[in-house]
Design a protein around this motif. Structure first.
Motif, PDB file in Angstrom:
ATOM      1  N   LEU A 199      31.383  41.356  33.819  1.00 40.88           N
ATOM      2  CA  LEU A 199      32.203  42.298  34.513  1.00 40.88           C
ATOM      3  C   LEU A 199      33.779  42.618  34.674  1.00 40.88           C
ATOM      4  CD1 LEU A 199      32.893  43.173  37.625  1.00 40.88           C
ATOM      5  CD2 LEU A 199      33.921  41.139  38.889  1.00 40.88           C
ATOM      6  N   THR A 200      33.614  43.992  33.828  1.00 39.29           N
ATOM      7  CA  THR A 200      34.716  44.566  33.983  1.00 39.29           C
ATOM      8  C   THR A 200      35.137  45.262  34.266  1.00 39.29           C
ATOM      9  OG1 THR A 200      33.310  44.823  31.915  1.00 39.29           O
ATOM     10  CG2 THR A 200      35.524  45.503  31.452  1.00 39.29           C
ATOM     11  N   ASP A 201      36.644  45.491  34.215  1.00 38.10           N
ATOM     12  CA  ASP A 201      38.245  45.777  35.376  1.00 38.10           C
ATOM     13  C   ASP A 201      37.918  46.977  34.513  1.00 38.10           C
ATOM     14  OD1 ASP A 201      40.104  46.292  36.513  1.00 38.10           O
ATOM     15  OD2 ASP A 201      41.509  45.556  35.563  1.00 38.10           O
ATOM     16  N   THR A 202      36.650  47.421  35.836  1.00 39.66           N
ATOM     17  CA  THR A 202      37.263  49.741  35.551  1.00 39.66           C
ATOM     18  C   THR A 202      37.043  49.654  37.019  1.00 39.66           C
ATOM     19  OG1 THR A 202      34.154  49.708  35.669  1.00 39.66           O
ATOM     20  CG2 THR A 202      35.576  49.433  33.509  1.00 39.66           C
ATOM     21  N   HIS A 203      36.910  51.342  37.314  1.00 38.24           N
ATOM     22  CA  HIS A 203      36.901  52.420  38.794  1.00 38.24           C
ATOM     23  C   HIS A 203      36.051  51.832  39.090  1.00 38.24           C
ATOM     24  CE1 HIS A 203      37.048  54.913  41.726  1.00 38.24           C
ATOM     25  NE2 HIS A 203      36.405  54.911  41.503  1.00 38.24           N
ATOM     26  N   LEU A 204      34.525  51.645  38.251  1.00 33.12           N
ATOM     27  CA  LEU A 204      32.863  51.448  39.029  1.00 33.12           C
ATOM     28  C   LEU A 204      33.178  49.752  39.840  1.00 33.12           C
ATOM     29  CD1 LEU A 204      30.469  52.256  38.433  1.00 33.12           C
ATOM     30  CD2 LEU A 204      29.481  51.263  36.509  1.00 33.12           C
ATOM     31  N   ALA A 205      34.016  48.889  39.136  1.00 32.85           N
ATOM     32  CA  ALA A 205      33.777  47.781  39.966  1.00 32.85           C
ATOM     33  C   ALA A 205      34.820  47.792  40.691  1.00 32.85           C
ATOM     34  CB  ALA A 205      34.268  46.700  38.646  1.00 32.85           C
ATOM     35  N   SER A 206      35.914  48.213  41.373  1.00 32.52           N
ATOM     36  CA  SER A 206      37.252  48.024  41.703  1.00 32.52           C
ATOM     37  C   SER A 206      37.062  47.227  43.368  1.00 32.52           C
ATOM     38  CB  SER A 206      37.538  49.678  41.645  1.00 32.52           C
ATOM     39  OG  SER A 206      37.375  50.751  42.549  1.00 32.52           O
ATOM     40  N   GLN A 207      35.891  48.272  43.897  1.00 30.48           N
ATOM     41  CA  GLN A 207      35.531  47.242  44.996  1.00 30.48           C
ATOM     42  C   GLN A 207      35.419  45.832  45.275  1.00 30.48           C
ATOM     43  OE1 GLN A 207      32.129  49.006  47.871  1.00 30.48           O
ATOM     44  NE2 GLN A 207      33.821  51.220  48.154  1.00 30.48           N
ATOM     45  N   LEU A 208      34.735  45.446  44.005  1.00 32.14           N
ATOM     46  CA  LEU A 208      34.661  43.935  43.082  1.00 32.14           C
ATOM     47  C   LEU A 208      35.749  43.351  43.095  1.00 32.14           C
ATOM     48  CD1 LEU A 208      30.954  44.078  41.784  1.00 32.14           C
ATOM     49  CD2 LEU A 208      31.666  43.553  43.836  1.00 32.14           C
ATOM     50  N   LEU A 209      36.885  43.974  42.526  1.00 28.33           N
ATOM     51  CA  LEU A 209      38.357  43.442  42.592  1.00 28.33           C
ATOM     52  C   LEU A 209      38.961  43.966  43.053  1.00 28.33           C
ATOM     53  CD1 LEU A 209      37.912  44.285  38.554  1.00 28.33           C
ATOM     54  CD2 LEU A 209      36.769  41.601  39.690  1.00 28.33           C
ATOM     55  N   SER A 210      38.795  44.115  43.710  1.00 27.79           N
ATOM     56  CA  SER A 210      39.710  44.856  44.592  1.00 27.79           C
ATOM     57  C   SER A 210      41.235  43.998  45.886  1.00 27.79           C
ATOM     58  CB  SER A 210      39.470  45.632  46.209  1.00 27.79           C
ATOM     59  OG  SER A 210      38.931  44.277  47.208  1.00 27.79           O
ATOM     60  N   THR A 211      40.794  43.031  45.623  1.00 22.03           N
ATOM     61  CA  THR A 211      42.337  41.672  46.035  1.00 22.03           C
ATOM     62  C   THR A 211      42.180  40.652  45.314  1.00 22.03           C
ATOM     63  OG1 THR A 211      40.012  40.524  46.840  1.00 22.03           O
ATOM     64  CG2 THR A 211      41.222  42.074  48.296  1.00 22.03           C
ATOM     65  N   GLU A 269      42.303  37.462  45.100  1.00 19.84           N
ATOM     66  CA  GLU A 269      41.417  36.423  45.357  1.00 19.84           C
ATOM     67  C   GLU A 269      39.732  36.874  44.844  1.00 19.84           C
ATOM     68  OE1 GLU A 269      42.995  38.013  48.376  1.00 19.84           O
ATOM     69  OE2 GLU A 269      44.459  36.085  48.485  1.00 19.84           O
ATOM     70  N   LYS A 270      39.271  38.231  44.859  1.00 16.95           N
ATOM     71  CA  LYS A 270      38.115  38.348  44.728  1.00 16.95           C
ATOM     72  C   LYS A 270      38.801  38.344  43.095  1.00 16.95           C
ATOM     73  CE  LYS A 270      36.490  41.564  48.153  1.00 16.95           C
ATOM     74  NZ  LYS A 270      35.686  42.557  48.951  1.00 16.95           N
ATOM     75  N   ARG A 271      39.578  39.334  42.586  1.00 15.05           N
ATOM     76  CA  ARG A 271      39.914  38.519  40.810  1.00 15.05           C
ATOM     77  C   ARG A 271      40.193  37.657  40.929  1.00 15.05           C
ATOM     78  NH1 ARG A 271      41.864  43.524  38.853  1.00 15.05           N
ATOM     79  NH2 ARG A 271      42.203  42.951  37.096  1.00 15.05           N
ATOM     80  N   ASP A 272      40.822  36.628  41.056  1.00 22.59           N
ATOM     81  CA  ASP A 272      40.651  35.211  40.813  1.00 22.59           C
ATOM     82  C   ASP A 272      38.679  34.481  40.680  1.00 22.59           C
ATOM     83  OD1 ASP A 272      41.736  33.094  40.062  1.00 22.59           O
ATOM     84  OD2 ASP A 272      41.269  31.942  41.927  1.00 22.59           O
ATOM     85  N   SER A 273      38.338  35.171  41.900  1.00 27.64           N
ATOM     86  CA  SER A 273      36.897  34.164  41.588  1.00 27.64           C
ATOM     87  C   SER A 273      36.309  34.481  41.131  1.00 27.64           C
ATOM     88  CB  SER A 273      36.240  34.742  43.755  1.00 27.64           C
ATOM     89  OG  SER A 273      34.938  34.600  43.656  1.00 27.64           O
ATOM     90  N   SER A 274      35.713  35.649  40.462  1.00 29.61           N
ATOM     91  CA  SER A 274      35.882  36.580  39.480  1.00 29.61           C
ATOM     92  C   SER A 274      35.638  36.339  38.398  1.00 29.61           C
ATOM     93  CB  SER A 274      35.697  38.157  38.879  1.00 29.61           C
ATOM     94  OG  SER A 274      34.567  38.271  40.526  1.00 29.61           O
ATOM     95  N   PRO A 326      32.803  31.419  31.542  1.00 32.62           N
ATOM     96  CA  PRO A 326      33.552  30.270  30.568  1.00 32.62           C
ATOM     97  C   PRO A 326      35.082  30.476  30.524  1.00 32.62           C
ATOM     98  CG  PRO A 326      31.347  30.409  30.536  1.00 32.62           C
ATOM     99  CD  PRO A 326      31.688  31.447  31.143  1.00 32.62           C
ATOM    100  N   LEU A 327      35.180  31.935  30.104  1.00 30.36           N
ATOM    101  CA  LEU A 327      36.798  31.957  29.414  1.00 30.36           C
ATOM    102  C   LEU A 327      37.983  32.643  30.645  1.00 30.36           C
ATOM    103  CD1 LEU A 327      36.396  33.671  25.754  1.00 30.36           C
ATOM    104  CD2 LEU A 327      36.461  31.092  26.599  1.00 30.36           C
ATOM    105  N   GLN A 328      37.800  32.347  31.843  1.00 28.17           N
ATOM    106  CA  GLN A 328      38.201  31.796  32.620  1.00 28.17           C
ATOM    107  C   GLN A 328      38.798  33.439  33.652  1.00 28.17           C
ATOM    108  OE1 GLN A 328      38.774  29.421  35.077  1.00 28.17           O
ATOM    109  NE2 GLN A 328      36.789  29.200  34.648  1.00 28.17           N
ATOM    110  N   ARG A 329      38.136  34.497  33.106  1.00 28.20           N
ATOM    111  CA  ARG A 329      38.783  35.783  33.209  1.00 28.20           C
ATOM    112  C   ARG A 329      38.145  37.319  33.085  1.00 28.20           C
ATOM    113  NH1 ARG A 329      39.731  39.692  28.975  1.00 28.20           N
ATOM    114  NH2 ARG A 329      39.607  38.666  26.201  1.00 28.20           N
TER     115      ARG A 329
END
Length: 232
Positions: free
Chosen positions: A167-179, A181-186, A191-194
């Motif tokens: 999972l990469t921080d792009t517009h394509l993934a914006s709904q998966l990273l929209s909050t 909480e979602k960003r932290d869970s992802s 293993p590298l925790q980001r």
């Protein structure tokens, strides 16, 4: 100065690759998305749909040294909710578009005498992940295409490799990273925790296009925070 075609340069990884490569290369950018950032790069840009439009409508340099195919899709659903059209759309974007581009540019790549093709897979092609059946199927096809073409085109000094992000921080993934909480869970799933950045993927594409990678072909390179090979 290399002639490099970047398909999908309008946003995300393709855009970051165009930014990184524009200073020292002649970039021909192709994308359905046009914006101020692309227009500010000083590259040759064509608003174009690789699936439906014909590349013959564009004039290209006599030879192409690098080709990056960066379009992608994220269509996560339970298998019983995925339609055959979902599978068809993912396959068209990820595989048929790449095939169309490589077939068209093959004569240009051969003329280079030392060219590189960079495709994009996904960590989901390696790991069994729920709700990823459609994207996993199409990206697995990308990996098979990468290895087959690396073997077939090696005699023409054309290298073919694929980058497989998580999972990469792009517009394509914006709904998966929209909050938050979602960003932290992802992030905690890796293993590298980001989560990854588009710049990190683009920098690997830059390396694979360069002469520093002249003995690398047929590889699927995971940039996934350790997810593909490390168990938490």
């Amino acid at each position: 100065m290399k002639n490099i075609v970047i398909i999908g340069c309008g946003q995300g990884i393709g855009l970051e690759a165009a930014k990184i490569l524009a200073d020292n290369n002649n970039i021909i950018g192709i994308s359905r998305t046009e914006n101020e950032i692309v227009n500010s790069l000083g590259i040759e840009f064509h608003k174009f749909d690789i699936i439906s439009d014909e590349l013959s409508s564009i004039t290209f340099p006599d030879h192409i040294d690098g080709l990056v195919y960066a379009p992608g899709s994220i269509n996560l659903k339970p298998f019983n909710r995925l339609t055959t059209e979902d599978f068809r759309n993912d396959f068209e974007i990820n595989v048929i578009g790449a095939v169309k581009a490589i077939q068209y540019f093959l004569p240009f790549l051969k003329k280079s005498g030392n060219s590189s093709v960079v495709l994009f897979s996904s960590v989901a092609a390696k790991l069994g992940m729920p709700f990823h059946a459609s994207i996993s199927a199409s990206k697995s096809a990308v990996e098979g295409l990468t290895k087959s073409l690396a073997a077939e085109l090696s005699s023409h000094k054309i290298r073919v490799n694929a980058i497989a992000p998580s999972l990469t921080d792009t517009h394509l993934a914006s709904q998966l990273l929209s909050t938050a909480e979602k960003r932290d869970s992802s992030a905690r799933r890796h293993p590298l925790q980001r989560i990854g950045s588009a710049v990190e993927m683009a920098e690997m594409a830059e390396f694979l296009l360069s002469d520093k990678a002249s003995w690398i072909t047929g590889q699927i390179i995971g940039i996934d925070g350790g997810m593909g090979n490390t168990k938490l």
